[in-house]
Design an enzyme around this catalytic site. Structure first.
Site, PDB file in Angstrom:
ATOM      1  N   CYS A 190      84.693  48.402  81.338  1.00 41.12           N
ATOM      2  CA  CYS A 190      85.033  47.244  81.980  1.00 41.12           C
ATOM      3  C   CYS A 190      85.272  47.607  83.644  1.00 41.12           C
ATOM      4  O   CYS A 190      84.815  47.239  84.701  1.00 41.12           O
ATOM      5  CB  CYS A 190      85.492  46.403  81.907  1.00 41.12           C
ATOM      6  SG  CYS A 190      86.783  46.794  81.229  1.00 41.12           S
ATOM      7  N   GLU A 227      76.651  44.907  87.173  1.00 44.72           N
ATOM      8  CA  GLU A 227      76.717  45.903  85.831  1.00 44.72           C
ATOM      9  C   GLU A 227      76.487  47.133  85.375  1.00 44.72           C
ATOM     10  O   GLU A 227      75.356  46.053  84.668  1.00 44.72           O
ATOM     11  CB  GLU A 227      78.442  45.193  85.325  1.00 44.72           C
ATOM     12  CG  GLU A 227      78.629  46.162  84.555  1.00 44.72           C
ATOM     13  CD  GLU A 227      79.908  45.505  83.621  1.00 44.72           C
ATOM     14  OE1 GLU A 227      79.752  44.484  82.611  1.00 44.72           O
ATOM     15  OE2 GLU A 227      80.900  46.265  83.650  1.00 44.72           O
TER      16      GLU A 227
HETATM   17  P1  NAP Z   1      77.785  41.078  74.341  1.00 46.12           P
HETATM   18  O1  NAP Z   1      76.739  40.408  74.217  1.00 46.12           O
HETATM   19  O2  NAP Z   1      79.198  40.767  75.271  1.00 46.12           O
HETATM   20  O3  NAP Z   1      79.091  41.578  72.965  1.00 46.12           O
HETATM   21  C1  NAP Z   1      80.082  41.579  72.950  1.00 46.12           C
HETATM   22  C2  NAP Z   1      80.846  41.340  71.485  1.00 46.12           C
HETATM   23  O4  NAP Z   1      80.300  39.595  72.027  1.00 46.12           O
HETATM   24  C3  NAP Z   1      80.487  41.544  70.611  1.00 46.12           C
HETATM   25  O5  NAP Z   1      81.048  41.875  69.607  1.00 46.12           O
HETATM   26  C4  NAP Z   1      78.927  40.649  70.418  1.00 46.12           C
HETATM   27  O6  NAP Z   1      77.995  40.561  68.928  1.00 46.12           O
HETATM   28  C5  NAP Z   1      78.810  39.309  70.423  1.00 46.12           C
HETATM   29  N1  NAP Z   1      78.226  38.170  71.232  1.00 46.12           N
HETATM   30  C6  NAP Z   1      77.614  38.642  70.869  1.00 46.12           C
HETATM   31  N2  NAP Z   1      76.456  36.977  71.558  1.00 46.12           N
HETATM   32  C7  NAP Z   1      77.769  36.328  71.463  1.00 46.12           C
HETATM   33  C8  NAP Z   1      77.424  34.929  71.302  1.00 46.12           C
HETATM   34  N3  NAP Z   1      77.316  34.337  71.687  1.00 46.12           N
HETATM   35  N4  NAP Z   1      78.900  33.972  70.603  1.00 46.12           N
HETATM   36  C9  NAP Z   1      80.075  34.795  70.573  1.00 46.12           C
HETATM   37  N5  NAP Z   1      80.072  36.443  70.232  1.00 46.12           N
HETATM   38  C10 NAP Z   1      78.441  37.264  70.236  1.00 46.12           C
HETATM   39  O7  NAP Z   1      77.732  42.799  75.303  1.00 46.12           O
HETATM   40  P2  NAP Z   1      76.233  43.421  74.629  1.00 46.12           P
HETATM   41  O8  NAP Z   1      75.386  43.043  74.462  1.00 46.12           O
HETATM   42  O9  NAP Z   1      77.153  44.505  73.878  1.00 46.12           O
HETATM   43  O10 NAP Z   1      77.089  44.286  76.142  1.00 46.12           O
HETATM   44  C11 NAP Z   1      76.030  44.124  77.383  1.00 46.12           C
HETATM   45  C12 NAP Z   1      76.723  44.174  78.722  1.00 46.12           C
HETATM   46  O11 NAP Z   1      78.086  43.819  78.276  1.00 46.12           O
HETATM   47  C13 NAP Z   1      76.750  45.755  78.515  1.00 46.12           C
HETATM   48  O12 NAP Z   1      75.848  46.907  79.530  1.00 46.12           O
HETATM   49  C14 NAP Z   1      78.110  45.714  80.010  1.00 46.12           C
HETATM   50  O13 NAP Z   1      77.761  45.554  81.116  1.00 46.12           O
HETATM   51  C15 NAP Z   1      79.183  44.630  78.963  1.00 46.12           C
HETATM   52  N6  NAP Z   1      80.081  44.883  78.602  1.00 46.12           N
HETATM   53  C16 NAP Z   1      81.421  44.813  78.560  1.00 46.12           C
HETATM   54  C17 NAP Z   1      82.951  45.301  78.332  1.00 46.12           C
HETATM   55  C18 NAP Z   1      83.390  45.396  78.956  1.00 46.12           C
HETATM   56  O14 NAP Z   1      84.996  45.870  78.355  1.00 46.12           O
HETATM   57  N7  NAP Z   1      83.800  44.560  79.559  1.00 46.12           N
HETATM   58  C19 NAP Z   1      82.159  45.483  76.703  1.00 46.12           C
HETATM   59  C20 NAP Z   1      81.431  45.847  76.580  1.00 46.12           C
HETATM   60  C21 NAP Z   1      79.701  45.956  77.001  1.00 46.12           C
HETATM   61  P3  NAP Z   1      76.911  41.461  68.941  1.00 46.12           P
HETATM   62  O15 NAP Z   1      76.934  43.284  69.207  1.00 46.12           O
HETATM   63  O16 NAP Z   1      77.354  41.939  67.272  1.00 46.12           O
HETATM   64  O17 NAP Z   1      75.969  41.239  69.134  1.00 46.12           O
END
Ligand code: NAP
Ligand code: MG
Length: 495
Positions: free
Chosen positions: A303, A399
């Site tokens: 991040c 991002e």
């Molecule tokens: P994400 O959707 O934000 O997932 C993070 C967590 O939230 C996971 O445990 C995910 O579960 C859960 N989640 C997803 N939708 C949810 C909802 N509607 N309600 C509650 N929880 C929910 O991230 P991602 O899809 O894995 O990655 C997408 C982008 O996020 C990346 O490309 C990056 O830009 C960003 N990201 C940022 C960080 C950071 O450190 N700030 C870390 C990771 C990713 P599931 O994985 O089981 O779907």
């Protein structure tokens, strides 16, 4: 349920992660359904996890509630601190195994797991272990008119907010889980942790160590499953008092909306598009090295990745050449291979997304290094450097969460301040200069939760970490973070 191609000494914890921990018992999903766990270094399935959903979330929340009002409420602050210290020691004793699990699951090079993820997690546990005995209220002199009766004795109590849901991303699973677990437990809460679907392995082992540390059953519950099922069920649950989330901006916004049902407390640690600024007078060799670490470390899946590199005109050619050479020299390979400097991306889907930004960079500017896939089998890409970008390019605004650096020249301090702040985010920022006046002008002018000067991304368990603007709500790893897990109660007694 089989596990495939997993080193012998990791088979037990990988098998453990096929179940969920609810109220001290390791259980399967009621439905019996599972989700695959992939090895990003090979692209192959290595194991499965339980597909938890609303039924498991209900049970886990009930277990957390029962522990909160039951055994956990009887544990003294000193004992809570000791349990967190014990957990820190257990994580340290098992850190090589946890590092290997992280590396296997995330694809992160062993050196990142060994020298960043695990040591920082241990520090965070020790830091918060000191807090339980120091969480106090105040006695407050009141000025009610005498004809209101009295005298009065007024004081505040700081009480746990209750049952906390922690929703974890996949980039640094143990560290992200500990950043939430340590303050939640230090302040006397109980919790349900949901790891990202991609990376359950090390957090399951962490949950096992929580029990070994003597923390009562039900205080920490671990439920796997998809965001749209298990995650949503947690965020909408009427008996959850707080959600703490790290991940994407879109999911953060969805969580903030979904939490309005019972107005749960919400803290969000979201993304960034962090500016890294190098002035002409900087120590360029150190600055180039740090700029490389800032974007290629963790394969850019961080991040605080320093993804926009602004270089003052006089140093631009030197820095561009240096950073391209660095990109070309990085050894990309499997996480568990000790010689790898950069691992794969987390998934095939994410790799497609990152490659599409590389293509966009080619269209809107010029590729100086990398720009495509790398290696075989796993989800590898090349460390990539772009320049001459159209200032309106999405590459400069969105991002990417991959090892893709945009390099942009600038002339003046005013110009680069405006460029740095022209973003929806505000998480990290770096400034390299020897001019002490400029150091402090820039530190004040940049709209960002962290500003690093003549360094990039040192983080510490005692330093506030969090974002301005759409980078989130709240701060982790610091004393202020405790307030996010506490309610403040005012008591007025007529004597
Ligand atoms: P994400 O959707 O934000 O997932 C993070 C967590 O939230 C996971 O445990 C995910 O579960 C859960 N989640 C997803 N939708 C949810 C909802 N509607 N309600 C509650 N929880 C929910 O991230 P991602 O899809 O894995 O990655 C997408 C982008 O996020 C990346 O490309 C990056 O830009 C960003 N990201 C940022 C960080 C950071 O450190 N700030 C870390 C990771 C990713 P599931 O994985 O089981 O779907
Ligand atoms: Mg997801």
């Amino acid at each position: 349920m089989t596990i495939i191609d997993v080193p012998e000494d990791l088979r037990a914890p990988v098998t453990l992660a096929q179940k969920m921990l609810i109220g001290g018992e390791w259980v399967d999903a009621v439905s019996g359904e599972t989700l695959d766990v992939f090895n990003p270094s090979t692209g192959q399935v290595l194991s499965t996890q339980s597909a938890g959903g609303p039924a498991e979330v209900d049970r886990a929340v009930a277990a957390a509630r029962a522990a909160l009002t039951g055994p956990w409420s009887q544990v003294t602050p000193m004992q809570r601190g000791r349990m967190l210290t014990k957990l820190a020691e257990l994580v340290e004793q098992n850190s090589e195994q946890l590092a290997q699990l992280e590396s296997l699951d995330v694809g992160m090079p062993m050196m990142e797991a060994r020298y960043i993820d695990l040591p920082f997690s241990i520090d965070i546990l020790h830091y918060y272990a000191g807090w339980p005995t120091k969480i106090t209220g105040d006695t407050i002199p009141v000025s009610f008119p005498h004809n209101f009766g009295g005298p009065y004795h007024a004081y505040t109590r700081r009480e746990p907010v209750g049952v906390v849901a922690a929703i974890i991303p996949w980039n640094l699973p143990v560290m992200m889980a500990v950043k939430k677990l340590a303050p939640a437990l230090a302040t006397g809460n109980t919790m349900v942790i949901k790891p990202a679907e991609q990376t359950p392995l090390a957090i399951a082992r962490l949950a096992e160590l929580v029990l070994e540390a003597g923390i009562p059953e039900g205080v920490v519950n671990y439920v796997t499953g998809l965001g749209e099922t298990a995650g949503v069920a947690l965020v909408e649950h009427p008996d959850v008092n707080k959600v703490t989330f790290t991940g994407s901006v879109d999911t953060g916004k969805a969580i903030a909306r979904a939490a309005t049902g019972n107005l749960k407390r919400v803290s969000l640690e979201l993304g960034g598009k962090s500016p890294h600024i190098i002035f002409d007078d900087a120590d360029l060799e150190s600055a180039v090295f740090a700029a490389g670490m800032a974007i290629f470390g963790g394969a850019g899946e961080s991040c605080i990745a320093g993804s926009r590199l602004y270089v003052q005109r006089g140093a631009y050619e030197t820095v561009l050449e240096g950073i391209a050479a660095r990109a070309n020299s990085i050894k990309v390979g499997p996480g568990l291979d000790d010689s790898s400097e950069m691992g794969p991306l987390i998934s095939a889907e994410h790799r497609e997304k990152v490659l599409s930004y590389m293509d966009l960079g080619r269209q809107d500017g010029r590729v100086v290094a990398g720009g495509g896939t790398a290696g075989e089998g796993g989800y590898f890409v090349e460390p990539t450097v772009l320049t001459d970008l159209d200032p309106t390019s999405r590459v400069l605004r969105e991002e990417i969460f991959g090892p893709v650096l945009s390099v942009v020249p600038f002339d003046t301090e005013e110009e680069v301040t405006a460029l740095a702040n022209d973003t929806d985010f505000g998480l990290g920022a770096g400034v390299w200069t020897k001019d002490v006046g400029r150091v402090h002008r820039m530190a004040a002018a940049i709209e960002s939760g962290q500003v690093w000067v003549n360094c990039y991304q040192p983080v510490d368990a005692a330093l506030p970490f969090g974002g301005y603007k759409q980078s989130g709500w709240g701060r982790e790893t610091c004393k202020e973070n405790l307030d996010e897990y506490l309610e403040l109660k005012t008591v007025v007694v007529q004597l």
